[in-house]
Design an enzyme around this catalytic site. Sequence first.
Site, mmCIF file in Angstrom:
data_model
loop_
_atom_site.group_PDB
_atom_site.id
_atom_site.type_symbol
_atom_site.label_atom_id
_atom_site.label_comp_id
_atom_site.label_asym_id
_atom_site.label_seq_id
_atom_site.Cartn_x
_atom_site.Cartn_y
_atom_site.Cartn_z
ATOM 1 N N ARG A 178 19.302 -1.892 -103.080
ATOM 2 C CA ARG A 178 19.340 -1.690 -104.543
ATOM 3 C C ARG A 178 19.158 -2.995 -105.325
ATOM 4 N NH1 ARG A 178 18.329 1.839 -102.395
ATOM 5 N NH2 ARG A 178 19.518 3.666 -101.832
ATOM 6 N N SER A 243 25.330 7.300 -108.200
ATOM 7 C CA SER A 243 26.377 6.567 -107.485
ATOM 8 C C SER A 243 26.868 5.399 -108.336
ATOM 9 C CB SER A 243 25.840 6.033 -106.157
ATOM 10 O OG SER A 243 25.574 7.117 -105.310
ATOM 11 N N GLU A 316 27.253 -0.235 -108.599
ATOM 12 C CA GLU A 316 25.801 -0.146 -108.412
ATOM 13 C C GLU A 316 25.139 -0.037 -109.781
ATOM 14 O OE1 GLU A 316 24.247 2.763 -105.602
ATOM 15 O OE2 GLU A 316 22.467 3.042 -106.840
HETATM 16 C C1 LIG Z 1 22.120 12.177 -110.902
HETATM 17 C C2 LIG Z 1 21.623 10.826 -110.447
HETATM 18 C C3 LIG Z 1 21.247 10.646 -109.117
HETATM 19 C C4 LIG Z 1 20.795 9.388 -108.678
HETATM 20 N N1 LIG Z 1 20.416 9.249 -107.383
HETATM 21 C C5 LIG Z 1 19.937 8.062 -106.945
HETATM 22 C C6 LIG Z 1 19.484 7.902 -105.597
HETATM 23 O O1 LIG Z 1 19.478 8.832 -104.804
HETATM 24 N N2 LIG Z 1 19.030 6.680 -105.226
HETATM 25 C C7 LIG Z 1 18.984 5.624 -106.088
HETATM 26 O O2 LIG Z 1 18.545 4.543 -105.689
HETATM 27 N N3 LIG Z 1 19.389 5.746 -107.364
HETATM 28 C C8 LIG Z 1 19.857 6.935 -107.816
HETATM 29 N N4 LIG Z 1 20.268 7.052 -109.116
HETATM 30 C C9 LIG Z 1 20.216 5.895 -110.017
HETATM 31 C C10 LIG Z 1 18.905 5.766 -110.803
HETATM 32 O O3 LIG Z 1 18.256 6.998 -110.857
HETATM 33 C C11 LIG Z 1 17.959 4.745 -110.199
HETATM 34 O O4 LIG Z 1 18.564 3.490 -110.126
HETATM 35 C C12 LIG Z 1 16.655 4.653 -111.029
HETATM 36 O O5 LIG Z 1 15.686 4.000 -110.253
HETATM 37 C C13 LIG Z 1 16.824 3.907 -112.345
HETATM 38 O O6 LIG Z 1 15.627 4.044 -113.096
HETATM 39 P P1 LIG Z 1 15.628 4.107 -114.686
HETATM 40 O O7 LIG Z 1 14.232 4.181 -115.157
HETATM 41 O O8 LIG Z 1 16.529 5.176 -115.158
HETATM 42 O O9 LIG Z 1 16.239 2.672 -115.025
HETATM 43 P P2 LIG Z 1 17.195 2.297 -116.243
HETATM 44 O O10 LIG Z 1 18.557 2.840 -115.971
HETATM 45 O O11 LIG Z 1 16.560 2.652 -117.532
HETATM 46 O O12 LIG Z 1 17.211 0.712 -116.086
HETATM 47 C C14 LIG Z 1 17.789 0.095 -114.953
HETATM 48 C C15 LIG Z 1 17.495 -1.416 -114.992
HETATM 49 O O13 LIG Z 1 16.113 -1.603 -114.717
HETATM 50 C C16 LIG Z 1 15.510 -2.351 -115.769
HETATM 51 N N5 LIG Z 1 14.140 -1.867 -115.965
HETATM 52 C C17 LIG Z 1 13.739 -0.578 -116.102
HETATM 53 N N6 LIG Z 1 12.398 -0.522 -116.264
HETATM 54 C C18 LIG Z 1 11.960 -1.806 -116.235
HETATM 55 C C19 LIG Z 1 10.674 -2.402 -116.351
HETATM 56 N N7 LIG Z 1 9.560 -1.680 -116.535
HETATM 57 N N8 LIG Z 1 10.596 -3.740 -116.249
HETATM 58 C C20 LIG Z 1 11.705 -4.527 -116.056
HETATM 59 N N9 LIG Z 1 12.949 -4.007 -115.961
HETATM 60 C C21 LIG Z 1 13.066 -2.670 -116.035
HETATM 61 C C22 LIG Z 1 16.359 -2.067 -116.995
HETATM 62 O O14 LIG Z 1 16.202 -3.081 -117.964
HETATM 63 C C23 LIG Z 1 17.738 -2.010 -116.377
HETATM 64 O O15 LIG Z 1 18.275 -3.289 -116.273
HETATM 65 C C24 LIG Z 1 20.719 8.297 -109.589
HETATM 66 C C25 LIG Z 1 21.078 8.500 -110.926
HETATM 67 C C26 LIG Z 1 21.517 9.741 -111.359
HETATM 68 C C27 LIG Z 1 21.888 9.934 -112.805
#
Ligand SMILES: Cc1cc2nc3c(=O)[nH]c(=O)nc-3n(C[C@H](O)[C@H](O)[C@H](O)COP(=O)(O)OP(=O)(O)OC[C@H]3O[C@@H](n4cnc5c(N)ncnc54)[C@H](O)[C@@H]3O)c2cc1C
Length: 324
Positions: A178, A243, A316
């Site tokens: 991660r 998580s 996380e």
């Molecule tokens: C129900 C649920 C289930 C989940 N299951 C999993 C799982 O199985 N595995 C897992 O790994 N994660 C899981 N997650 C966590 C999450 O989905 C992941 O971490 C996902 O990849 C985050 O993406 P996001 O676009 O929502 O990022 P955000 O939450 O919007 O941002 C996360 C970070 O990334 C940065 N960021 C985003 N886009 C960019 C960009 N283009 N350039 C630079 N920085 C950027 C943001 O600034 C921030 O700091 C889960 C979440 C939920 C709610």
Amino acid sequence: MKAPERFGVRIEMQTPLAPYTTMKVGGPADYFARVQTVDQLIRLVRWARNEALPYWILGGGSNVLIGDAGVRGLVIYNRCRRVRIDEAPCCVFPQDDRPFVFAESGAGMAGLARRTIAAGLAGLEWAVSLPGTVGGAVVNNAGAYGGEVKDNLYDVMVLGADDEIVETPAAQLRFGYRVSTLKAQPGSEDNDALAVVRPGFGPVVLSANFRLAHGEREAIEAQAEQNLRHRRRSQPVEPSLGSTFVNPPGDYAGRLIEAAGLKGFAIGGVQVSRQHANFLINPGGVGGATAADVIGLIRHIRRVVADRFGILLKPEIQLVGEFC
Ligand SMILES: Cc1cc2nc3c(=O)[nH]c(=O)nc-3n(C[C@H](O)[C@H](O)[C@H](O)COP(=O)(O)OP(=O)(O)OC[C@H]3O[C@@H](n4cnc5c(N)ncnc54)[C@H](O)[C@@H]3O)c2cc1C
């Protein structure tokens, strides 16, 4: 704040961020702008740098807890969502016909996975129900069911902190559990070691190229369906951030929280899910839990688990902005 209108971007003020996160928690952004094209994203970031206005990229908001006092600076909501499947040029890759899958960084990771599965391509079955964007998944090296971003990522286009646009091979991002070199380093740690990220001038992922293998479509679909069913069985449907803690070496955060008797424990509007103890849920949605409730519960869980098992759980999720 008018200049970005020249390239079609409107900047709003005091925009509530809770609706843009899967936890439905968080105060307002001082400034908020939505970008629909990579060109807008690049121009807006360069403009903000020029104005010395710190920015922060919001993808699907599925891994961030926004503070109740909101975010000081510019929140850039990434809606750049184009996706394309390209055959590998045989003059460049004569021995390897695995196609490339191009995705802009605001494309939904789950939608991208579904599109590749429908095209009979193997490699993203693990992501079929992953919330969030390609950019967020790359930054975090998201993963599930034995797969993770780094397994199939070929390269990413990054707008570097030095304003250069660089095609960066995946290997250079030094992916771990991660984490990647692109993940924002928290700016401060409070006395309970909860680190907070604030807007700055960091690198931005513009797009990503995955390289996937041709496969047997029925088998790929069956694997994806199995992952989907497992997720539906094991994870709550209420607003959450997935998580909350990373798994400590050799164990599971959810197992420890459950063994500490904390399933169902609640502070204010937030509760430890009875279905999956590593998920904190906000059943009330927007206006239900506050970030202070979530922080309170995170601290409580860490204290109880540390007392019982001698293990300090590490979040996380990222804490972003200002916490009262
Ligand atoms: C129900 C649920 C289930 C989940 N299951 C999993 C799982 O199985 N595995 C897992 O790994 N994660 C899981 N997650 C966590 C999450 O989905 C992941 O971490 C996902 O990849 C985050 O993406 P996001 O676009 O929502 O990022 P955000 O939450 O919007 O941002 C996360 C970070 O990334 C940065 N960021 C985003 N886009 C960019 C960009 N283009 N350039 C630079 N920085 C950027 C943001 O600034 C921030 O700091 C889960 C979440 C939920 C709610």
